[in-house]
Motif scaffolding. Structure first.
Motif: not given
Length: 359
Positions: A24-29, A38-40, A46-53
Motif C-alpha cells: 500500500a502507498w501511504n498518504s503525506f501532506p 502518496f508515497k510507496d 507516487k502521486i504529488e500532493p494534489k488531493f483534498s476535500g
C-alpha cells in the motif's frame, strides 16, 4: 461447544487476498498541509500532493475516492493504483465521508438515478447501480436493498419499503429476504445441507437449497462472557483475556494507557465486583456493539482494527460494551467495561467508572 465444520470458501476471496497483499502507498501532506499525495513504502513519491476535500484514505491499496481542484472547480472521482479514473462526480458519501474500499471493492452512487453500485480494484463496475443501498463487501458478500423509497426527516433521510437480499460480488442472489443485521460475522460462514445447531449461529436458507449460517457477535460474546470470564474471575484469567494495554478514564487526565498486568493488579477488586454483579439477575445492565474509537486508540498496536481510511472495522472486530447502571437509582453515571473482538478472542480493552476510582 464442539462443532463439525463444513467450510464454504468463495473463490473470489483468494483474489481479494491477493490484491490486498500488494504494497500500500501511504498518504503525506504538502508543506502547508492543505493537500495530500502518496508515497510507496520506500518513500518514493507516487502521486504529488494534489488531493483534498473528500480524500480521506491514509493508505492507497487498490482504489480510493479523491477530490481535487482544477480550473477553480472541484472534481471528485475514484482513482485506481494504475492511475485509472472512474466514477466522475459519483462518490458514495455517508456521514460526510466517502466510501473506503474493502476487499478491493468500493461503492459509488449514480446521482442521476440515486442508485448505488460497486467498482472493483480495476475501476470496473462489478455491481451495477441498481440498488437503493448496499453494504461494504464482507467475505465476498453484500447486503443490498432494492426498490426502496427514500424519505427525508429533517437533515437525515431513511428508506422505506423495498426488498433486501444477500448477493455475491458477481451480483448473484444468495439469500432472499435477508434483513440487514450488524451482529452477523460474515467471515464465519458455514454452508450446510441442514441448519446449524450451534446456539451462537443464525441460519438462512439460500436459493440453492443450502443453509448459510453465521456467528452472531452478540450471542458469541454473551456465551464467551458467561463461560470464560464470569466462571473464573481470578486475576490470572482476567489478565489472560485482556489486551496488552488497557485504557481507562481518570480525572483530570482523561484517557490513560496502562499495561494489562499493572491495571489488573491495581484494579482487580473493582473489576471483580463489577463482573460479579452481572451474575445477579437484578443487576441493571445492557450490552452494546460499536467500533474501536480511532481518537483514543491511536498507536500502532491498534492499526489492524482500522481500515485504510482509519474507520473501525467493526464488521469483524466489534467492541462489546457492558454498561452497568448504579444500584441506587438516584445515583448518576454508569460503569463501562469494554471488550474488543480480536483474532485471539475477546479482550478487555477499556474501563471507566462513574466514581472515578480506577488507579
Amino acid at each position: 461447544m464442539k462443532k463439525i465444520f463444513l467450510l464454504y470458501t468463495f473463490l473470489f476471496l483468494n483474489l481479494s487476498a491477493f490484491a490486498q497483499n500488494n504494497d500500500a502507498w501511504n498518504s503525506f501532506p504538502n508543506k502547508d498541509t492543505t493537500l495530500i499525495g502518496f508515497k510507496d513504502k520506500n518513500g518514493v513519491i507516487k502521486i504529488e500532493p494534489k488531493f483534498s476535500g473528500f480524500t480521506i484514505a491514509r493508505k492507497f491499496e487498490n482504489i480510493i475516492a479523491v477530490t481535487e481542484e482544477k480550473d477553480q472547480k472541484w472534481k471528485s472521482y475514484y482513482l485506481t493504483k494504475t492511475g485509472k479514473t472512474v466514477g466522475l462526480d459519483s462518490l458514495y458519501v455517508f456521514d460526510n465521508g466517502p466510501d473506503c474500499e474493502n476487499e478491493g471493492l468500493i461503492r459509488f452512487t449514480d446521482h442521476k438515478t440515486d442508485k448505488m453500485g460497486m467498482f472493483n480494484s480495476e475501476g470496473k463496475i462489478i455491481i451495477p447501480a441498481v440498488y437503493s443501498n448496499l453494504t461494504k463487501a464482507r467475505n465476498g458478500m453484500i447486503i443490498v436493498l432494492k426498490d426502496a423509497e427514500k424519505k427525508q426527516d429533517g437533515e437525515h433521510f431513511y428508506w422505506t419499503g423495498g426488498k433486501e437480499f444477500l448477493i455475491d460480488i458477481n451480483n448473484k442472489v444468495l439469500i432472499e429476504n435477508f434483513a440487514y443485521n450488524d451482529d452477523l460475522n460474515f467471515y464465519s460462514l458455514e454452508k450446510t445441507k441442514e441448519p446449524s445447531k450451534d446456539p451462537i449461529r443464525e441460519n438462512f436458507l439460500g436459493i440453492d437449497g443450502q443453509y448459510y449460517s453465521f456467528i452472531n457477535f452478540d450471542k458469541e460474546f454473551k456465551y464467551w462472557l458467561q463461560n470464560t470470564i464470569l466462571s473464573d474471575l481470578s486475576k490470572a484469567n482476567l489478565e489472560k483475556h485482556s489486551f496488552d494495554k488497557i485504557v481507562y478514564w481518570k480525572e483530570p487526565d482523561g484517557w490513560i494507557n496502562s499495561p494489562k498486568a499493572k491495571f489488573i493488579y491495581q484494579n482487580y477488586t473493582f473489576l471483580k465486583l463489577k463482573l460479579q454483579e452481572l451474575k445477579n439477575p437484578k443487576t441493571d445492565y445492557f450490552v452494546t456493539t460499536d467500533g474501536l474509537n480511532q481518537f483514543i486508540f491511536e498507536s500502532s498496536e491498534y492499526e489492524m482494527y482500522f481500515n485504510n481510511c482509519n474507520e473501525s472495522k467493526e464488521w469483524i472486530y466489534p467492541v462489546k460494551s457492558i454498561i452497568i447502571h448504579p444500584k441506587n437509582k438516584n445515583d448518576l453515571g454508569q460503569d463501562h467495561i469494554q471488550f474488543l473482538r480480536t483474532e485471539n478472542g475477546y479482550k478487555l480493552i477499556s474501563v471507566s467508572s462513574k466514581k472515578d476510582n480506577l488507579k
